[in-house]
Structures are given as C-alpha cells and as structure tokens.
Motif scaffolding. Structure first.
Motif, PDB file in Angstrom:
ATOM      1  N   HIS A   1       0.827  -1.202   0.000  1.00  0.00           N
ATOM      2  CA  HIS A   1       0.000   0.000   0.000  1.00  0.00           C
ATOM      3  C   HIS A   1       0.864   1.257   0.000  1.00  0.00           C
ATOM      4  O   HIS A   1       0.608   2.217  -0.733  1.00  0.00           O
TER       5      HIS A   1
ATOM      6  N   LEU B   1       0.909   4.135  -2.683  1.00  0.00           N
ATOM      7  CA  LEU B   1       0.624   5.503  -2.248  1.00  0.00           C
ATOM      8  C   LEU B   1       1.760   6.445  -2.642  1.00  0.00           C
ATOM      9  O   LEU B   1       1.545   7.554  -3.132  1.00  0.00           O
TER      10      LEU B   1
ATOM     11  N   ARG C   1       1.614  13.054  -8.382  1.00  0.00           N
ATOM     12  CA  ARG C   1       0.968  14.341  -8.096  1.00  0.00           C
ATOM     13  C   ARG C   1       2.022  15.412  -7.839  1.00  0.00           C
ATOM     14  O   ARG C   1       1.876  16.560  -8.235  1.00  0.00           O
TER      15      ARG C   1
ATOM     16  N   LEU D   1      -1.366  14.757   7.258  1.00  0.00           N
ATOM     17  CA  LEU D   1      -1.364  13.295   7.353  1.00  0.00           C
ATOM     18  C   LEU D   1      -1.301  12.855   8.816  1.00  0.00           C
ATOM     19  O   LEU D   1      -1.917  11.863   9.206  1.00  0.00           O
TER      20      LEU D   1
ATOM     21  N   CYS E   1      -2.583  14.519  11.261  1.00  0.00           N
ATOM     22  CA  CYS E   1      -3.950  14.736  11.731  1.00  0.00           C
ATOM     23  C   CYS E   1      -4.844  13.555  11.382  1.00  0.00           C
ATOM     24  O   CYS E   1      -5.664  13.117  12.175  1.00  0.00           O
ATOM     25  N   PHE E   2      -4.671  13.077  10.149  1.00  0.00           N
ATOM     26  CA  PHE E   2      -5.536  11.998   9.682  1.00  0.00           C
ATOM     27  C   PHE E   2      -5.114  10.640  10.229  1.00  0.00           C
ATOM     28  O   PHE E   2      -5.677   9.621   9.865  1.00  0.00           O
ATOM     29  N   GLY E   3      -4.066  10.634  11.043  1.00  0.00           N
ATOM     30  CA  GLY E   3      -3.709   9.400  11.727  1.00  0.00           C
ATOM     31  C   GLY E   3      -2.429   8.724  11.273  1.00  0.00           C
ATOM     32  O   GLY E   3      -2.155   7.595  11.664  1.00  0.00           O
ATOM     33  N   ALA E   4      -1.634   9.405  10.454  1.00  0.00           N
ATOM     34  CA  ALA E   4      -0.381   8.782  10.005  1.00  0.00           C
ATOM     35  C   ALA E   4       0.648   8.796  11.128  1.00  0.00           C
ATOM     36  O   ALA E   4       0.757   9.780  11.859  1.00  0.00           O
TER      37      ALA E   4
ATOM     38  N   ARG F   1      -6.778   8.387  15.941  1.00  0.00           N
ATOM     39  CA  ARG F   1      -7.569   9.299  15.097  1.00  0.00           C
ATOM     40  C   ARG F   1      -7.892   8.693  13.742  1.00  0.00           C
ATOM     41  O   ARG F   1      -8.882   9.046  13.119  1.00  0.00           O
ATOM     42  N   ALA F   2      -6.955   7.798  13.279  1.00  0.00           N
ATOM     43  CA  ALA F   2      -7.032   7.339  11.888  1.00  0.00           C
ATOM     44  C   ALA F   2      -8.417   6.832  11.533  1.00  0.00           C
ATOM     45  O   ALA F   2      -8.932   5.893  12.146  1.00  0.00           O
TER      46      ALA F   2
ATOM     47  N   PHE G   1     -11.441  16.654  10.289  1.00  0.00           N
ATOM     48  CA  PHE G   1     -11.104  18.036  10.644  1.00  0.00           C
ATOM     49  C   PHE G   1     -11.576  19.003   9.563  1.00  0.00           C
ATOM     50  O   PHE G   1     -11.488  18.696   8.367  1.00  0.00           O
TER      51      PHE G   1
ATOM     52  N   GLU H   1      -8.107  14.585  -5.243  1.00  0.00           N
ATOM     53  CA  GLU H   1      -6.916  14.071  -4.540  1.00  0.00           C
ATOM     54  C   GLU H   1      -6.868  14.570  -3.105  1.00  0.00           C
ATOM     55  O   GLU H   1      -6.435  13.837  -2.201  1.00  0.00           O
TER      56      GLU H   1
ATOM     57  N   LEU I   1      -9.166  12.443  -1.224  1.00  0.00           N
ATOM     58  CA  LEU I   1      -8.637  11.073  -1.115  1.00  0.00           C
ATOM     59  C   LEU I   1      -7.581  10.934  -0.020  1.00  0.00           C
ATOM     60  O   LEU I   1      -7.338   9.846   0.503  1.00  0.00           O
ATOM     61  N   LEU I   2      -6.922  12.041   0.302  1.00  0.00           N
ATOM     62  CA  LEU I   2      -5.732  12.003   1.177  1.00  0.00           C
ATOM     63  C   LEU I   2      -5.937  11.180   2.463  1.00  0.00           C
ATOM     64  O   LEU I   2      -5.161  10.270   2.745  1.00  0.00           O
ATOM     65  N   PRO I   3      -7.002  11.460   3.269  1.00  0.00           N
ATOM     66  CA  PRO I   3      -7.130  10.664   4.510  1.00  0.00           C
ATOM     67  C   PRO I   3      -7.478   9.204   4.256  1.00  0.00           C
ATOM     68  O   PRO I   3      -7.186   8.340   5.087  1.00  0.00           O
TER      69      PRO I   3
ATOM     70  N   GLU J   1      -6.198   7.401   1.958  1.00  0.00           N
ATOM     71  CA  GLU J   1      -5.056   6.675   1.414  1.00  0.00           C
ATOM     72  C   GLU J   1      -4.106   6.133   2.470  1.00  0.00           C
ATOM     73  O   GLU J   1      -3.152   5.441   2.160  1.00  0.00           O
ATOM     74  N   LEU J   2      -4.384   6.512   3.736  1.00  0.00           N
ATOM     75  CA  LEU J   2      -3.475   6.029   4.778  1.00  0.00           C
ATOM     76  C   LEU J   2      -3.623   4.528   4.998  1.00  0.00           C
ATOM     77  O   LEU J   2      -2.710   3.881   5.507  1.00  0.00           O
ATOM     78  N   ALA J   3      -4.765   3.979   4.645  1.00  0.00           N
ATOM     79  CA  ALA J   3      -4.958   2.529   4.784  1.00  0.00           C
ATOM     80  C   ALA J   3      -5.494   2.005   3.459  1.00  0.00           C
ATOM     81  O   ALA J   3      -6.167   2.742   2.739  1.00  0.00           O
TER      82      ALA J   3
ATOM     83  N   ARG K   1     -13.657  16.102   2.696  1.00  0.00           N
ATOM     84  CA  ARG K   1     -12.477  15.395   3.214  1.00  0.00           C
ATOM     85  C   ARG K   1     -12.701  14.985   4.679  1.00  0.00           C
ATOM     86  O   ARG K   1     -12.256  13.924   5.118  1.00  0.00           O
TER      87      ARG K   1
END
Lengths: 855, 238
Positions: free
Chosen positions: A11, A15, A22, A297, A299-302, B92-93, B98, B113, B116-118, B120-122, B163
């Motif tokens: 993945h 990614l 991009r 990222l 923030c989104f949990g990375a 949080r994932a 936010f 895109e 899509l960003l959040p 794409e983490l999984a 998002r």
C-alpha cells in the motif's frame, strides 16, 4: 505477521507512487528531479566517456609497443604459453629481433633486424615508400623481401628493387620505412632498421646457438583478456621473461593519461558536487512545501514511520527515475562527445561498460541521501498541531548537520572515484575547514557589502544607487537565506573555476612538457675525439640540444655483495635493470632536469678515487624510481661489471628525473675520475626541424661513426594522444560549467516565491517595472560579486592543496581569479536571476502576494 | 440532533482537570485551567470564545494533536495520556475528521486528490468512489480535477468538508470553519456542515467566535480566561 506487513508495504508503495505523480506538478520536485538527472548524467557521461576513452587510448598507446602485452626472452617461447595466451582470447604476433650485418655490393653495415609475421602489426599502420611515395600499410614485408630504414638506404646506397644480403639469404628491398607501426620497438638499438619476414630467418642461417637473439610475442586483446593472464604474466616475470605493457613501461604516456584520468574524475566530482548543491537547494523548498502535507497526514492518523516510509519511497522512485534518465542522457552524451571529437578519436573504442552505469545510480542515491537527507528528516518531526498553528514548523535541520552529512557522502564518493582514501579524507577535512572559514568570511563580507549599500545616498528616483541601496536592504532583510545562497553560489563558482583553472594549468604543464623544441633526434656513439666537432656542428644547425653525456655500458652484478636477483624484492626480479647492461655516465654537477631527493651530490669525489682504489667504493647517484623498485637506499653498495673490470659504488644520493623530457637520462651517475679509463662514447639529444633532412645528411656524412636516431615519430604520437585528451578535457569543462549554471538556476528558482512576495509588496507601495528590475538586478549582482570573491579565495586554497597532492603540478598564484570570478559571478547571477525574475515582474501584486506556500 | 440529552451514556470525548501551560522564558502562561468536558456521540458542541481565548489550543488538545500540561483526556474511551504521538495518531485514523479555518488543502492536489488524502493512509479499494461521492454531496461533482487555486474560498471549504466526512469519521473537529469566508458563503458552508453531520450521524465539536454559528449547535460552551462555562445556545447573543 508477514501478511498485513507486506500488505502495508504494498500500500505504501502504491501511495508513494501516486504521491510522486501528483508531486511532479510542483516546481521544486521538478528542480530536484532535474538536479538528480544532472548528477547522474554528469557522473555516467564522464564515467562512460572516460572509461571508453581511457581503454581506447590505452589501446593506442599499446600501438607504440606493438601490442597490449609484449613478452621477450632470448629463446623461443613454448607452445604451452602460446596456447594459454590464445585461450585467454589474445591474438599473438611473433617477432624476432637481432643485430646482424647486411651487405650490398661491397658495402657492409650492422643493422637492427626486426623479423615480423603475417599478423604484424596489431595496431596502426607503417608508412612505407615502395617507390611511389609513402603509403600506409597494415602489414610487414612479404616473404623474400625487406624494408630498410632511410639511414640504411643512405649508408648502403640502396633503393627499392635492389637486392641485399642478410646472412646466407638474399632479399629484395621492397620499401623504405618512414615510420614503423610500432615505432618504439627497437628504440634501444642503435643500428638502422632492417625489417624482414620471420619465415625468411631460417634461410639466413643467422639463428645459431649463442646468437644474441630476442624472441618476442606481441599479444593484443580486450582488457578482460589481458586481465585474465595477469597472474601468468607475474609468473613469467619471476622466471626472467621481460614483460612489458603500456602503463608499466611507458611512463611518458602513462603519466599524461593518469593526469587526464584524474582531471576527468575531478571534473565528474565537481559536477556531482554542483548537482548535490542544487539538490540541497531544491530539497529545502520541497520540505517547506511538504510540511503541510505531513501535518495533515499526522492529523488523519499517520504515524512518523508512515511519513518516513511515504517520503522515502517517493524520493526513491524519483531518484531511480532520475538515475534511469540520467544514465540514458549520459550514454547519449558520451556518444555526442565522441562524435564531437570526430577524427581525433581514431582509436577503436570498446563499447560502454556497465560499471559507469552502476556508479551513476549509486551517485544519485548517495547525492539524494547526503545532500537532501538531513533536510528531509524535518518532515518526520512535523507536529499535527501545525494544522492549527502555522508557526509550529519543526526547526530547520542545523546547517552544520546538513553540511556534515553531505560532506561525508561527498567524501565517500570522492574516495570511490579517486580510489585514494588519504586524499579523500584530507580533501574532506580541508573542505570542511574551508567551509567554516567561508561561512564566517561570507557573513562578514555580506555585512560589509550591505553596510556599504546602506550608506549610499538616499535620493529619489530609480537610479542605480537607489537600486543598489534597496537591493542591499532586501538581502539584509533575509540575511540567513542570503548567506545560504551566497555560500551555494560560492561553491558553484569555486567548482567551475577550479575545473577551468586545473584544465588551464594541466594543458600548460603538458605543453611545457613537450615544447616545440623538444629533442627529436638522439646522437649516440660519438667518440671522444669527435665530441667537440660534433658539438660545434650541432650548435650551428640544431634549434636546441642537451649536453653531451659520456656513456659506459655496465651490468649490475651485486647489491651489497649479493647477487642482485637475491637482493631485490621478489616483484623486482624480472626488472630490466637486472637483465640488461645499464648506461652509466659521470658528471661533476647535477644534470639538467634532475632533482636530488635524498643524500648529497658528490663534492670533489673524483680526487679521492682517481687512482681507482677498489677497496673504497666511490659515491654514486641513483635514480629514485629504480631505487624504489629494487629496494635500494642511501649507503647501499652496488657492484658493476664494466668490460672485464668491476667497479663498486656506494649510493650517496637519489635523484628524481623527468623521463618525459626526451633528453638523455641515466639511472646511475658516477663522479668524474672513475669511468674515464673504460672505453666510452658520448650521447646527446637535439631538435631539428622535421623537414631538415640536409642537416641529417651532413651529420651522417661528417660523422659516419655516429648513430642518429629519429624519435620524431614517437614524439608525434605522444603529442597526438595529448591533443585528444586535451579536447576531452575541454569538453568536460563545458559540462561542469553547465552543472554550475544549473545550481545557480536551482537556487534562484527556490528563492523565487519569497522574491515574488517582496516584489508584490514593492509594487503595492508604488514601485514601477524599472525600479523593480533594477532592485532585483542589484540584489543578484551583489550576491554574485560577493560569491565570486569568496570563490576566488576558496579556489586558490584548494588549487594549492590539489596540485601538489593529486595532480602532481607545481602550485601557482592566479591573480586574474580575483577579478574574473567576482565580475563573472555578478554577471552570471545577475543575468540568470534577471531572466528568472522576469515573470515575477509581470505578475499583478495580488497574485505575487498569494504565492507564498504554494508551488 | 436537536435533543440536548445524550442518546449514548458513554462520552466519545471526556476531559477532566485539563490544563495547558506554555513556558515563555522564565514565565509560565496558563492558557487553559482545570477544564472539564464531556461530549456524547451524535451531539454538536460549540466552544465559543474571543480571539486569543485558547479555542484552537483546546481543540488541539481534544483532538490529541497536542499533549496537555495536566489533566486527563479520553477519546473514544482511550486515555490519551497513555499514548504517545504515534498512538494518538493511530487512534484518530479514520475516526476523526477536521475542518480548518484556512481549509488546509494541498495546493498541488486536485479537489479529488485532497479528499482522497485521509483515505489513502490505509488500503481501501473504494477510496476513489467514496471521494467522488462526497464531493458530489457537497456540490463539487463537476470540479473533481480542479486545483484549490481554481476554486473559490467557499468551494475550497466544501472540499475540506468532504475530506472531513469521507472516512466515515465518528467525530469531526471544526476550527473557525467560516473564519475565512464572507457571511453569505459562510452561511452556506454551515448549512452544508450541519447537513452532512446529520446525514452521517457524526459528533461535531467546533470552536468559533461566530455566535450565529454557535447557536445552531446542540450545546454551547464559552471559553474565557482559560475556563469553560456552559451557555444555552438560544441565549447566545448576536
């Protein structure tokens, strides 16, 4: 565990690949990509080119010898050895050399016979006059015929079609040899050349037990084939076979090639360094832009590890893509270089090897890791909170940390390219010190310049002084960034200057080495009674000449009382100096071109030994290279057999001499009063204009016993090789200059958003196009000027270290650098900066002011 | 969700004795002092305060973007104090969304895109379909390939809304979501935000100084002098 982990990795790969696609929309990624492509292109282009040219030139140098390897011994070679050499892929040519007597009518003349087979010559062509003017022939004389040297034709009054007698055989003269395909062969022989076919030797009946005959195998083949028999060659040396190859036995060509090799490597490194600086500049902008991405990222949990993996993979793809493109460009570039060289590269070059390609890819990864790594690590430390508070950027990587890692990586590349660890470490330490000094000096210089600008009178309008004052203020406002750019430009200008400077000095050194009046004729066998008359004749006719040296032939028979082959190191047992008679001379003072490196020159030694007291050895001076090879030192006792007598000499001094000088040179020099009692003759070297055949004829007529050797052909060949290398050096210089310009481009591109913002503000406050253009121009010119000054200082320092340490050139001072670099820097940075900024000046203030934080 | 009484008795977010101090030289400045707070699933909570009151600091703490100087904090029942930054990120994932005042769209990514960003983490095979769907819901189905600079402020914030919700987040934090927009656009964004919130059954915590916005939430707290006080939304002045 493997399942989810490999899924995560897949993945991450997907990614990162998507992210890179991009990212290519952003200017900094494109700049990073271009810088990496440039680093790889430069490294592979020079690598490919150098690799092929060097192999090609080495092969051409092999032409001087007659083959890539030449084996020589006094008995025929056995079939087993031949088989082994042929099995390794080498093509063999047999040659037999001997001194014999040839007759034509009633006249007799000793000649140096060279008998060649149908495979002769491996390389090149002979120039032979077969009665219809000189023509190039890639063969030897046919069976039953002979080629004669012009001197032999003159002495025996021979012409094409005449018949001469060699031993019991009668041969027809089918050509007069102007230049042999392998001109160095037989150089040691003083008699004129007679070339015959090897199959005719039996008929001559000259091959008898006890005859002094040298059998040679001339082998030619690929470097791999030569490499394959290396160990066999070592064994042959131990067995007393004389083994010659290009680099070992032709220091003349070897040193020129080796210097060119080092220069080109240096140029390659300079290009890599420049590309590295460009990468570092582009990376700063890349990281600045990705701080937001990283924070989002987070923030989104990375996790930190996710970020590291994501960016590392993205950059890995970027560098692999850059490496592939750079390698292709490098490959095309070297073909272009060779195309540009055109007829200069007459040698057949082997196809490009894989090694330069591997080096190129390694270089891309190393440059990225070294020059971008520490800055990229900043992304890992991004706090998620930055999305709420923009000011929460992680601290930039310490400049010293960035420079330190880049320096280490560059040092490793330096080691890889030069193969010299001591040099790499010393250059690295020196570079680090120089950079620290540069940093301090740069800060001071910038302060001084800005203070000077601030003192300029404040007048209205948009005059140059006003522009200079404002430009200085802009620089002062972002002092840290200005200092960074100043250092980047200094390093770029330094690298460009260094390569240009070394190129100039290298070419000068080559020119100095072979001046126009380099001796092209040797005269030997000058009898003592003829000495003064011959010197007078030369003074009258020759354009330049060396001193007349007395010469006595002597064989080294003992070292400190032991047989030489037992006393010397194992690897020196096959050395020519032990197998052959040496030319000994005597002299009261040090010969021209010689330099004492140990011990002292003999003072009035002759008086003490005039009686030839065998019990007290005389002091002698030995060439340092020979001493090193044979493991000799000051105080060692050497015994020579001269005729039927024995002479002992104790080494009192070691000398370095210039084997490239085309002057008579001697391994061993005695003091006056020791060798005079032995039969001796004189030797000298002189220069005659190439078309001055009359003088040669007169010398032959007036001094029939003196042997004249024409080395013009060898000299010409050496000059030809140097000319080719010179052209290559100049082309590579162009490439480095291009890399330097790319750094300026990358650095200025990276600073454009900030400059656009400033320009937008100035516009809001009412600045017009003209003032903006002048302010920006002044700013760039100031930066370029200061960078040029720093670069001049750095270049002088580095050149002094490099010349002595690596290139074996005498250090010199370069006053023009201090004018050319600051002015050139101001002009170059000014022009590129103005050109890049033209778009900024056209933008509306609103657009410019919104630029920060975007592409 | 207009009923102020919690449907689920377990809070999705709980803070007790929450304190945040920042050191400035030798001085210590207390921004938040001994706060207590519970947020229940499905409710919307506004934290109202003047500029500089510490709203964003509080939001950062509640979302686990920052660590408190003292106090306890639980998100989805997990004590954040036991987790390091990576642990909090993992929590949080996919569960927290936010919306920011300055949109925080990446300028080199298209609208699609960015959404899509959040996701794409999984690994998620339907990621793109989801992103397209959510952009359609916010009325940007035709602007998928536009870069942020090609969109208006309102459109950018709508991308940010898509998002925030696209991952199926249980809890969305919004920091002054209308702060950078004109009143009319801001109004439309708020309408979208609450519509999406209702549709997804998400819990919403927003910090704002906009009283009109605060009035639309189920609950309202006022932040002043580092302390929270409950106020009735209907009583929030204009």
């Amino acid at each position: 565990m493997t399942g989810p982990r490999s899924q995560r990795l897949r993945h991450a790969v997907r990614l990162s690949w998507k992210g890179l696609g991009r990212d290519l929309r952003a200017g900094d990624v494109r700049a990073l990509f271009v810088a990496l492509v440039l680093a790889v292109a430069a490294a592979t282009m020079i690598g490919f080119f150098l690799d092929r040219l060097e192999r090609g030139l080495t092969r051409q140098a092999g032409q001087l010898l007659g083959g890539d390897i030449v084996l020589e011994q006094s008995r025929p070679f056995d079939a087993a050895l031949r088989g082994a050499l042929e099995d390794a892929g080498l093509t063999l040519s047999d040659q037999v050399d001997m001194v014999s007597m040839v007759s034509h009518g009633d006249a007799f003349q000793p000649v140096s016979v060279k008998a060649v087979d149908d495979a002769y010559p491996h390389y090149g062509v002979s120039r032979v006059d077969r009665g219809t003017g000189p023509e190039a022939l890639a063969s030897g004389p046919a069976r039953g015929t002979a080629w004669v040297a012009p001197r032999l034709a003159l002495l025996l009054d021979l012409g094409v079609g005449d018949r001469l007698r060699l031993g019991r055989a009668e041969l027809e003269v089918s050509g007069v040899i102007e230049r042999e395909a392998d001109p160095s062969a037989g150089f040691g022989s003083f008699n004129p050349r007679l070339m015959v076919h090897v199959d005719d030797l039996d008929a001559t009946g000259l091959i008898q037990p006890g005859s002094r005959i040298e059998y040679e195998i001339l082998a030619a083949g690929s470097p791999a084939a030569v490499e394959a028999v290396t160990s066999r060659l070592e064994r042959l040396r131990d067995e007393g076979v004389e083994v010659r190859d290009v680099r070992r036995d032709r220091p003349r060509l070897g040193s020129a090639l080796s210097r060119a090799d080092r220069y080109l490597s240096l140029a390659g490194l300079a290009a890599v360094l420049l590309a590295g600086v460009a990468v570092a500049m582009a990376t700063r902008r890349y990281v600045e832009r990705h701080l937001d991405t990283a924070a989002l990222l987070r923030c989104f949990g990375a996790r930190q590890a996710d970020l590291v993996r994501l960016f590392a993979l993205q950059l890995l793809w970027l560098s692999l893509a850059a490496a592939a493109l750079g390698a292709l460009l490098g490959l095309a570039g070297q073909a272009l270089l060779l195309g540009l060289l055109g007829s200069l590269v007459t040698v057949e070059l082997p196809p490009p090897g894989l090694m330069p390609l591997a080096l190129g890819v390694l270089t891309a990864l190393a440059v990225l890791a070294g020059f971008a790594g520490p800055t990229l690590l900043r992304l890992r430390r991004v706090s998620a909170l930055k999305v709420l508070r923009r000011e929460l950027d992680p601290l930039p990587a310490s400049a010293w940390w960035v420079v330190g890692v880049a320096g280490l990586v560059f040092g490793a590349l330096l080691w890889l390219y030069s193969g010299d660890l001591v040099l790499a470490v010393s250059l690295l330490l020196g570079g680090g010190l120089a950079l620290a000094i540069l940093w301090g000096l740069g800060g001071l210089l910038l302060s001084a310049l800005l203070a000077l600008c601030a003192r300029l009178p404040r007048r209205g309008g948009s005059g140059p002084l006003q522009a200079l004052r404002l430009g200085g203020r802009q620089l002062a406002r972002r002092r840290a960034a200005s200092l960074g750019q100043l250092l980047a430009f200094s390093v770029a200008l330094f690298a460009m200057a260094m390569i240009a400077l070394v190129r100039g000095d290298l070419l000068d050194a080559w020119r100095d080495q072979l001046p126009q009046d380099t001796p092209n004729q040797f005269a030997i066998n000058i009898q003592p009674a003829e000495r003064d008359a011959f010197a007078d004749a030369l003074n009258e006719a020759a354009e330049a000449r060396s001193a007349l040296y007395p010469m006595v032939r002597g064989r080294l028979t003992a070292i400190d009382g032991r047989p030489p082959r037992e006393a010397v190191p194992a690897e020196a047992r096959g050395d020519n100096a032990l197998r052959r008679e040496l030319n000994l001379t005597w002299r009261a003072d040090l010969p021209e071109g010689n330099r004492l490196v140990a011990g002292e020159w003999f003072e009035d030694a002759g008086g003490a030994t005039r009686e030839g007291d065998r019990a007290s050895p005389v002091p002698i001076s030995v060439e340092s290279g020979l001493a090193e090879r044979l493991g000799l030192g000051l105080g060692d006792l050497l015994t020579f057999s001269v005729g039927s007598a024995t002479v002992d000499g104790r080494i009192a001094s070691l000398r370095e001499l210039d084997w490239d000088s085309f002057r008579p040179n001697f391994y061993v020099i005695f003091p006056p009063g020791v060798l005079e009692r032995f039969g001796h003759s004189y030797i000298t070297a002189f220069h005659l204009a190439a078309d001055d055949r009359d003088t040669l004829r007169r010398l032959v007529r007036e001094f029939p016993g003196v042997t004249l050797l024409d080395v013009e052909a060898i000299l010409e060949r050496v000059r030809e090789v140097l000319a080719k290398v010179t052209r290559a050096v100049e082309l590579v210089l162009g490439l480095v200059l291009l890399a330097g310009v790319s750094v300026l481009y990358a650095a200025l591109t990276a600073s454009l958003p900030v400059r656009a913002h400033e320009a937008g503000l100035l516009r809001v406050f009412g600045a017009g196009d003209r003032l903006l253009s002048r302010v920006q121009g002044a700013e760039y010119a100031l930066l370029g000027l200061a960078s040029g000054l720093l670069a001049a200082a750095l270049t002088e320092l580095a050149a002094a270290g490099l010349y002595g340490g690596w290139l074996d050139l005498a250090p010199r001072w370069h006053p023009w650098l201090w004018i050319a670099l600051p002015l050139g820097g101001a002009l170059l940075v000014g022009v590129i900066g103005q050109w890049l900024s033209r778009g900024i000046r056209r933008r509306a203030p609103a657009e410019s002011l919104g630029l920060l934080g975007e592409t | 969700m207009s009923d102020s009484s919690p449907v689920n008795p377990y809070p999705i977010l709980r803070a007790a004795h929450l304190t945040k101090r920042v050191e400035s030289g030798e001085r210590s400045l207390t921004i938040l002092s001994d706060l207590a707070l519970e947020v229940f699933p499905g409710e919307s909570l506004a934290i109202l305060g003047q500029s500089g009151a510490g709203k964003s600091t509080l939001l950062g703490l509640l979302a686990g973007l920052d660590a408190p100087s003292a106090g306890e904090l639980e998100l989805f029942g997990e004590p954040l104090g036991d987790l390091d930054e990576d642990g909090r990120a993992a929590l949080r994932a996919g569960r927290v969304g936010f919306v920011f005042q300055n949109f925080q769209l990446l300028p080199t990514l298209t609208a699609l895109e960015n959404v899509l960003l959040p996701l794409e983490l999984a690994p998620d095979g339907d990621a793109e379909a989801k992103a397209r769907d959510w952009l359609g819901r916010v009325g940007l189905g035709e602007r998928l390939d536009h870069l942020p600079k090609q969109l208006s402020g309102g459109e950018q914030q709508r991308v940010a809304l898509a998002r925030a919700f696209v991952t199926g987040a249980e809890l969305v934090f919004a920091d002054e979501p209308t702060g950078n927009l004109d009143p009319a656009t801001g109004e439309r964004i708020i309408d979208s935000l609450f519509a999406l919130n209702r549709e997804a059954g998400t819990t919403l915590v927003l910090v704002t100084h906009d009283r009109a916005l605060a009035r639309r939430c189920d609950r309202c707290l006022s932040l002043a002098d580092g302390r929270l006080a409950a106020i009735v939304p209907e009583e929030v002045g204009a």
